[in-house]
Design an enzyme around this catalytic site. Structure first.
Site, PDB file in Angstrom:
ATOM      1  N   TYR A 124       0.881  -1.053   0.168  1.00 22.28           N
ATOM      2  CA  TYR A 124      -0.177  -0.085   0.199  1.00 22.28           C
ATOM      3  C   TYR A 124       0.538   1.172   0.130  1.00 22.28           C
ATOM      4  CZ  TYR A 124      -4.367  -2.724   0.495  1.00 22.28           C
ATOM      5  OH  TYR A 124      -5.843  -3.722   1.039  1.00 22.28           O
ATOM      6  N   LYS A 171       4.437 -14.498   4.397  1.00 25.59           N
ATOM      7  CA  LYS A 171       5.128 -15.174   3.340  1.00 25.59           C
ATOM      8  C   LYS A 171       6.599 -15.490   2.947  1.00 25.59           C
ATOM      9  CE  LYS A 171       3.844 -17.694  -0.429  1.00 25.59           C
ATOM     10  NZ  LYS A 171       3.253 -19.069  -0.306  1.00 25.59           N
ATOM     11  N   ASP A 204      -0.646 -18.524   2.999  1.00 27.37           N
ATOM     12  CA  ASP A 204      -1.480 -19.176   2.338  1.00 27.37           C
ATOM     13  C   ASP A 204      -2.420 -20.360   3.394  1.00 27.37           C
ATOM     14  OD1 ASP A 204       0.677 -19.776   1.709  1.00 27.37           O
ATOM     15  OD2 ASP A 204       1.045 -20.450  -0.141  1.00 27.37           O
ATOM     16  N   ASP A 228      -5.694  -7.211   4.818  1.00 27.65           N
ATOM     17  CA  ASP A 228      -6.815  -6.489   4.126  1.00 27.65           C
ATOM     18  C   ASP A 228      -7.656  -7.122   3.420  1.00 27.65           C
ATOM     19  OD1 ASP A 228      -8.721  -4.903   2.718  1.00 27.65           O
ATOM     20  OD2 ASP A 228      -7.182  -4.224   1.614  1.00 27.65           O
TER      21      ASP A 228
END
Ligand code: NAI
Length: 333
Positions: A124, A171, A204, A228
């Site tokens: 962002y 991740k 994930d 988000d």
């Protein structure tokens, strides 16, 4: 006492749900002077600026804002006013409690988890450019200062609210530097909180675990983009986007809004569910020290939803936004 609060009705369903939520807050006996300001598309069309400086000045003066959703056009147009607001006021922590509510049908019962989302950086950053036609680049910015700050917020929240576990989400197997730094920062901070269990999950895997067994989670600590996406997933676990509130919190200012957006598909029809924004109002009242009114609003809302008579179409009912607000107000007594 009268609270001066900056009110941003917002775009799409924003004016409908802010009207309902502010009526409910008033009916709970909290005296608020709402100082109304435009932002988003409405402000952009009138002034050429989706985040007018008078709005930021008003929040700086009042310290607290209550906000409807703001539309951001997809793939074109002005940058997000939401992102600019969070960055401009350094509202670094986005807190999103996700709870099952009796009377609201969903896949699971007893969900009670809290999302702590970093609110100022990550993808962002808004730093994107065209390298050459057909090739674009965006910048994922992760700093240790912001990562340490949000991790500390999550652990402090856990201690204050009697939570047992913080799970850092990342991740770092692929983004070894950026997500690696976020995870390492969480690990460093966790050492200061031996009473709180700490673990981590690759994002994930987290998504799958949330769908299979959400009750294993307590406080989830995420960077901006994962926070988000995972927020909407979690909203889907407790009845949908009409149910989950949020608080954007910084050192000096706080802005309370729902997780959901401006819902253009139902805007103007008067059928949006104001529960998420009302619960954001509850978070605001707790922030102001008005716990008794906050508890009453929660109980009245639970009462209406549990009775299964008056509810908006997203929850399977046929009540309008304001009819539902009237039912909550009647339940407040
Ligand atoms: P959305 O959250 O506005 O809507 C997604 C779906 O959920 C729609 O089907 C909508 O009708 C439904 N929904 C959302 N809130 C609801 C409510 N209170 N009651 C009943 N149904 C509800 O997401 P979408 O369509 O992706 O985004 C629309 C706009 O909102 C975009 O411009 C986006 O940038 C903006 N947005 C703004 C946010 C904010 O101001 N904090 C947050 C998320 C999106």
């Amino acid at each position: 006492m009268t609270y001066r609060i900056t009110l941003i009705p917002g775009d799409g369903i924003g004016p409908e749900i802010t009207k309902a939520a502010t009526r409910i807050i008033g009916a709970a006996g909290v005296d608020c002077e709402w100082v109304e300001h435009e932002a988003g598309i409405r402000a952009y069309e009138r002034t050429g600026n989706p985040l007018p400086p008078e709005l930021l000045d008003s929040i700086r003066e009042n310290k607290v804002a209550f906000k409807g959703p703001l539309t951001t056009l997809i793939g074109e147009g002005f940058p997000s006013a939401n992102v600019a607001l969070r960055k401009g006021l350094d509202l670094y922590a986005n807190l999103r409690p996700v709870r099952s509510v009796a009377g609201v049908d969903s896949r699971y019962e007893g969900i009670d988890l809290v999302i702590v989302r970093e609110n100022t950086e990550d993808l962002y950053s808004g730093i994107e450019h065209l390298v050459m036609p057909g090739v674009t680049q965006g910048m994922k910015v992760i700093t240790s200062a912001a990562s340490i700050r949000i991790a500390r917020f999550a652990f402090e929240y856990a201690v204050k609210r009697g939570r047992k576990k913080v799970t850092a989400v990342h991740k770092a197997n692929i983004m070894k530097l950026t997500d690696g730094l976020f995870l390492e920062s969480a690990r460093i901070v966790s050492a200061d909180y031996p009473g709180i269990e700490f673990d981590d999950k690759i994002v994930d895997n987290l998504a799958m675990q949330l769908v299979l067994n959400p009750n294993q989670f307590d406080v989830l600590l995420l960077s901006n983009l994962y926070g988000d996406i995972v927020s909407d997933l979690c909203a889907g676990l407790v009845g949908g986007l009409g149910m989950v509130p949020a608080a954007n919190i910084g050192e000096d200012y706080s802005v309370f809004e729902a997780v959901h957006g401006s819902a253009p598909d139902i805007a103007g029809k008067g059928i949006a569910n104001p529960t998420a924004l009302t619960f954001s109002g509850v978070l605001m009242l707790r922030h102001l020290g008005e716990d008794e009114a906050a508890d009453r609003i929660i109980q009245a809302t639970f009462g209406v939803l549990e009775a299964r008579k008056v509810r908006t179409p997203d929850l399977g009912g046929s009540a309008s936004t304001q009819e539902y607000a009237d039912a909550v107000i009647a339940e407040l007594g």
